[in-house]
Design a protein around this motif. Structure first.
Motif, PDB file in Angstrom:
ATOM      1  N   SER A   1      -9.577   1.441  15.365  1.00 43.25           N
ATOM      2  CA  SER A   1      -9.293   2.862  15.586  1.00 43.25           C
ATOM      3  C   SER A   1      -7.795   3.128  15.564  1.00 43.25           C
ATOM      4  N   THR A   2      -7.032   2.209  16.154  1.00 44.98           N
ATOM      5  CA  THR A   2      -5.583   2.360  16.165  1.00 44.98           C
ATOM      6  C   THR A   2      -5.013   2.326  14.747  1.00 44.98           C
ATOM      7  N   GLU A   3      -5.427   1.316  13.956  1.00 40.93           N
ATOM      8  CA  GLU A   3      -4.910   1.182  12.591  1.00 40.93           C
ATOM      9  C   GLU A   3      -5.298   2.381  11.725  1.00 40.93           C
ATOM     10  N   LEU A   4      -6.565   2.796  11.838  1.00 39.96           N
ATOM     11  CA  LEU A   4      -7.009   3.953  11.054  1.00 39.96           C
ATOM     12  C   LEU A   4      -6.287   5.222  11.485  1.00 39.96           C
ATOM     13  N   GLY A   5      -6.096   5.374  12.782  1.00 36.40           N
ATOM     14  CA  GLY A   5      -5.396   6.556  13.283  1.00 36.40           C
ATOM     15  C   GLY A   5      -3.977   6.634  12.748  1.00 36.40           C
ATOM     16  N   LEU A   6      -3.272   5.499  12.763  1.00 30.89           N
ATOM     17  CA  LEU A   6      -1.905   5.481  12.248  1.00 30.89           C
ATOM     18  C   LEU A   6      -1.875   5.842  10.764  1.00 30.89           C
ATOM     19  N   ALA A   7      -2.798   5.246   9.992  1.00 22.03           N
ATOM     20  CA  ALA A   7      -2.827   5.506   8.548  1.00 22.03           C
ATOM     21  C   ALA A   7      -3.198   6.962   8.253  1.00 22.03           C
ATOM     22  N   LEU A   8      -4.209   7.472   8.966  1.00 21.22           N
ATOM     23  CA  LEU A   8      -4.640   8.856   8.742  1.00 21.22           C
ATOM     24  C   LEU A   8      -3.548   9.851   9.118  1.00 21.22           C
ATOM     25  N   GLY A   9      -2.867   9.590  10.224  1.00 18.36           N
ATOM     26  CA  GLY A   9      -1.830  10.506  10.663  1.00 18.36           C
ATOM     27  C   GLY A   9      -0.693  10.603   9.673  1.00 18.36           C
ATOM     28  N   VAL A  10      -0.233   9.442   9.192  1.00 20.59           N
ATOM     29  CA  VAL A  10       0.865   9.440   8.224  1.00 20.59           C
ATOM     30  C   VAL A  10       0.441  10.116   6.931  1.00 20.59           C
ATOM     31  N   ALA A  11      -0.799   9.832   6.467  1.00 24.71           N
ATOM     32  CA  ALA A  11      -1.249  10.393   5.191  1.00 24.71           C
ATOM     33  C   ALA A  11      -1.533  11.888   5.297  1.00 24.71           C
ATOM     34  N   ALA A  12      -2.363  12.274   6.253  1.00 21.40           N
ATOM     35  CA  ALA A  12      -2.793  13.670   6.335  1.00 21.40           C
ATOM     36  C   ALA A  12      -1.651  14.587   6.768  1.00 21.40           C
ATOM     37  N   LEU A  13      -1.031  14.273   7.899  1.00 17.95           N
ATOM     38  CA  LEU A  13       0.041  15.148   8.377  1.00 17.95           C
ATOM     39  C   LEU A  13       1.294  15.010   7.515  1.00 17.95           C
ATOM     40  N   GLY A  14       1.510  13.817   6.951  1.00 12.74           N
ATOM     41  CA  GLY A  14       2.629  13.671   6.021  1.00 12.74           C
ATOM     42  C   GLY A  14       2.471  14.557   4.810  1.00 12.74           C
ATOM     43  N   SER A  15       1.243  14.675   4.315  1.00 18.09           N
ATOM     44  CA  SER A  15       0.985  15.538   3.156  1.00 18.09           C
ATOM     45  C   SER A  15       1.165  17.003   3.509  1.00 18.09           C
ATOM     46  N   VAL A  16       0.731  17.394   4.711  1.00 15.80           N
ATOM     47  CA  VAL A  16       0.889  18.789   5.149  1.00 15.80           C
ATOM     48  C   VAL A  16       2.368  19.149   5.250  1.00 15.80           C
ATOM     49  N   GLY A  17       3.150  18.305   5.910  1.00 16.70           N
ATOM     50  CA  GLY A  17       4.572  18.585   6.055  1.00 16.70           C
ATOM     51  C   GLY A  17       5.298  18.602   4.728  1.00 16.70           C
ATOM     52  N   ALA A  18       4.903  17.668   3.835  1.00 17.17           N
ATOM     53  CA  ALA A  18       5.534  17.635   2.509  1.00 17.17           C
ATOM     54  C   ALA A  18       5.209  18.891   1.720  1.00 17.17           C
ATOM     55  N   ALA A  19       3.982  19.393   1.856  1.00 14.65           N
ATOM     56  CA  ALA A  19       3.601  20.618   1.142  1.00 14.65           C
ATOM     57  C   ALA A  19       4.429  21.805   1.618  1.00 14.65           C
ATOM     58  N   VAL A  20       4.664  21.909   2.928  1.00  9.56           N
ATOM     59  CA  VAL A  20       5.493  22.989   3.464  1.00  9.56           C
ATOM     60  C   VAL A  20       6.904  22.886   2.899  1.00  9.56           C
ATOM     61  N   TYR A  21       7.442  21.684   2.879  1.00 10.73           N
ATOM     62  CA  TYR A  21       8.803  21.469   2.383  1.00 10.73           C
ATOM     63  C   TYR A  21       8.912  21.867   0.911  1.00 10.73           C
ATOM     64  N   ARG A  22       7.997  21.386   0.101  1.00  8.39           N
ATOM     65  CA  ARG A  22       8.101  21.624  -1.341  1.00  8.39           C
ATOM     66  C   ARG A  22       7.830  23.081  -1.716  1.00  8.39           C
ATOM     67  N   GLN A  23       7.127  23.797  -0.872  1.00 11.02           N
ATOM     68  CA  GLN A  23       6.898  25.211  -1.137  1.00 11.02           C
ATOM     69  C   GLN A  23       8.112  26.051  -0.731  1.00 11.02           C
ATOM     70  N   ALA A  24       8.815  25.645   0.327  1.00  7.33           N
ATOM     71  CA  ALA A  24       9.901  26.462   0.857  1.00  7.33           C
ATOM     72  C   ALA A  24      11.225  26.238   0.141  1.00  7.33           C
ATOM     73  N   VAL A  25      11.502  25.013  -0.297  1.00  4.52           N
ATOM     74  CA  VAL A  25      12.817  24.694  -0.838  1.00  4.52           C
ATOM     75  C   VAL A  25      13.162  25.436  -2.125  1.00  4.52           C
ATOM     76  N   PRO A  26      12.298  25.446  -3.153  1.00  3.02           N
ATOM     77  CA  PRO A  26      12.717  26.043  -4.441  1.00  3.02           C
ATOM     78  C   PRO A  26      13.201  27.487  -4.321  1.00  3.02           C
ATOM     79  N   ALA A  27      12.528  28.298  -3.534  1.00  2.00           N
ATOM     80  CA  ALA A  27      12.909  29.710  -3.415  1.00  2.00           C
ATOM     81  C   ALA A  27      14.216  29.893  -2.648  1.00  2.00           C
ATOM     82  N   ALA A  28      14.585  28.893  -1.828  1.00  2.00           N
ATOM     83  CA  ALA A  28      15.773  29.042  -0.987  1.00  2.00           C
ATOM     84  C   ALA A  28      17.040  28.500  -1.634  1.00  2.00           C
ATOM     85  N   LEU A  29      16.909  27.718  -2.700  1.00  2.00           N
ATOM     86  CA  LEU A  29      18.092  27.144  -3.332  1.00  2.00           C
ATOM     87  C   LEU A  29      18.815  28.205  -4.164  1.00  2.00           C
ATOM     88  N   PRO A  30      20.131  28.345  -4.021  1.00  2.00           N
ATOM     89  CA  PRO A  30      20.860  29.350  -4.814  1.00  2.00           C
ATOM     90  C   PRO A  30      21.001  28.897  -6.267  1.00  2.00           C
TER      91      PRO A  30
END
Length: 528
Positions: A411-440
């Protein structure tokens, strides 16, 4: 002997542990401390390792990930094997193999050789992790003492995380990346010497031969699930990653159905009928997923947004690890005064408060709010790891301790892997959506392209740009990354609050942890 320990001995029950068991606990804490410290040390060693062996990007991923793949794939099998052949014997085999593989990894002449030796380290690590926890469950049959022992075990996990940046950084500065592996050799040598003296042997005398088909199914299920999740976390094709995970789940279903029909299963699925056992596994799985995903963004914030070196960033995280150590040790004391479900649910609520602080983080608040949030989050996580693990191990009979320990670690190993993959993907999606419009407009194309990829790529790309252009790239990149961290932490807060409700329901009716009876000293001492 401390006054507290003297009181434990003087007032303990006939099944209470003696001085040998407590000394043995110190021996079992060694590999636990090492395995948790090993991950941090390796990540610090990556730059020098890359400069020396020059692995490709794909090889570097395998160097860092194959260890976790092998551990996740073999935990259930190794936990059951320990039940059959003896947990101390398996621990010693694993310690010898881990020491030998560590030497081979330290002197690996190429990236391919390092990948192979890291795989061997994962196989050996899969024998160590459930063996240590199962032996604790066998050695400490008194519920109060077992809770204290598992609190020490959980504290050693946190201690390894805290010591990793400090000890690892010093070793790497003096001896290079090979020290990241050689540090394991004296620890394993001490374990091989001390285990026969301090650790008793435990095995299930009624267990039959393991079902090889079940072993293969378990390995296929865990390896494919973890591989698919990690592939997604590294930016792999979502369709391919999802297909691999589904294939692993299908193998897991076949494995589960086969266990129900075997007279001597590799995993006793009847354990899951215990509401506390299943609830504790879910708390560990999802709670660690939320923590791992958020911790990933916290470490990246320290380096990408605050501009700290890996070693300095690690030192800023030491207070949170110390908080987890202290609360892991305090958890067994709390459950003697409050119902277990109240302590678990309350700890989850405290952890949720830490997540919420991180969800409110902005660049103006910066480092103080970040450290406060991660410390509060870890204050709540300490009791969860200690009590959740104790619930899993303590809810099973002694002969099934290896299987229970393996499920806790899985459970510990799966939790660590799932957290990095799932939440990492969510955070990366927010970043990649916000950056292009904000760059001058008017910035170099290489810098804008790198900034759209990640905060780390943005920092690297602007190193040689004029200060004004560098700030024009970094300001929106930092704001976008902080927004991603905010969302990930907000999800973590929601998950932990939901788990608090689950704990109140799943642990309802659990008897309180009894205080030890007095007047039983002579009989208890005669057992040690």
């Amino acid at each position: 002997m401390t006054p507290q320990f003297a009181r434990e001995v003087a007032g303990r029950r006939p099944d209470a542990a003696g001085a040998r068991q407590w000394a043995g606990l110190g021996m079992l804490a060694l590999p636990t401390l090492l395995l948790s410290m090993d991950v941090t040390v390796l990540y610090l060693a990556v730059p020098r390792l890359v400069a020396d062996l020059r692995p490709s990007g794909e090889q570097m991923l395998w160097i860092t990930d194959v260890y976790g793949f092998m551990i996740a794939g073999l935990l259930v099998t190794m936990g059951t094997l320990g039940d059959r052949i003896g947990r101390r014997r398996l621990l010693m085999w694993g310690a010898g193999a881990f020491g030998a593989a560590s030497v081979a990894a330290a002197y690996a002449p190429s990236a391919e050789a390092l990948i192979a030796t890291r795989a061997l380290l994962g196989i050996a690590g899969a024998t160590l992790m459930p063996s240590t926890l199962a032996l604790i469950g066998n050695m400490f049959r008194d519920a109060r003492q077992r809770g204290t022992a598992i609190g020490v075990w959980a504290a050693s996990l946190s201690g390894g995380v805290a010591l990793g940046p400090v000890v690892g950084g010093a070793l790497l500065e003096s001896f290079g990346w090979r020290a990241a592996f050689l540090i394991a050799v004296p620890v394993m040598a001490l374990l091989l010497v001390g285990a026969p003296l301090l650790l008793p042997e435990y095995r299930d005398a009624t267990a039959g031969r393991p079902d090889l088909v079940s072993v293969v199914l378990s390995l296929v299920a865990m390896l494919t699930i973890v591989y698919g999740v990690k592939l997604l976390s590294h930016g792999g094709d979502p369709v391919l990653s999802g297909g691999i995970v589904l294939a692993g789940l299908a193998a897991g279903v076949v494995f589960w159905r086969r266990q129900r029909g075997l007279a001597d299963p590799v995993l006793d699925v009847a354990l899951f009928r215990n509401r506390a056992f299943t609830g504790a596994l879910l708390v560990l799985l999802l709670g660690l997923a939320a923590t791992a995903g958020t911790y990933l963004f916290v470490t990246r914030f320290l380096q990408g947004v605050e501009g700290l070196s890996p070693l300095v960033a690690g030192l800023w995280l030491v207070p949170s690890s110390v908080a987890m150590i202290l609360t892991s040790l305090a958890a067994p004391v709390l459950v003697r005064r409050l119902p277990e479900r109240v302590v678990v649910a309350g700890s989850l609520a405290v952890s949720a408060a830490g997540f919420l602080l991180l969800a409110l983080l902005d660049q103006a608040a910066g480092l103080p709010l970040l450290i406060a949030g991660i410390v509060v989050m870890y204050v709540g996580q300490g009791p969860i790891i200690a009590l959740g693990t104790d619930l899993v191990v303590g809810s099973t009979p002694p002969e099934k301790a290896g299987s229970a320990a393996a499920m806790s670690e899985t459970s510990t190993e799966l939790g660590l892997a799932l957290g990095v993959a799932a939440l990492g993907s969510v955070g990366a999606a927010v970043y990649r959506q916000a950056v292009p419009a904000a760059l001058p407009a008017g910035l170099p194309s290489e810098a804008t392209s790198a900034a759209r990829d990640s905060i780390e790529a943005a920092v690297t790309a602007v190193a040689h740009l004029p200060p004004a252009q560098a700030e024009a790239v970094l300001i929106p990149a930092r704001e976008a990354f902080t927004a991603g961290l905010n969302l990930v932490a907000g999800i973590g807060a929601g998950v932990t609050l939901a788990l608090a409700v689950l704990a109140l329901v799943a642990l309802r009716g659990r008897p309180p942890v009894a205080e030890p009876a007095s007047g039983e000293t002579a009989e208890a001492l005669g057992r040690t």
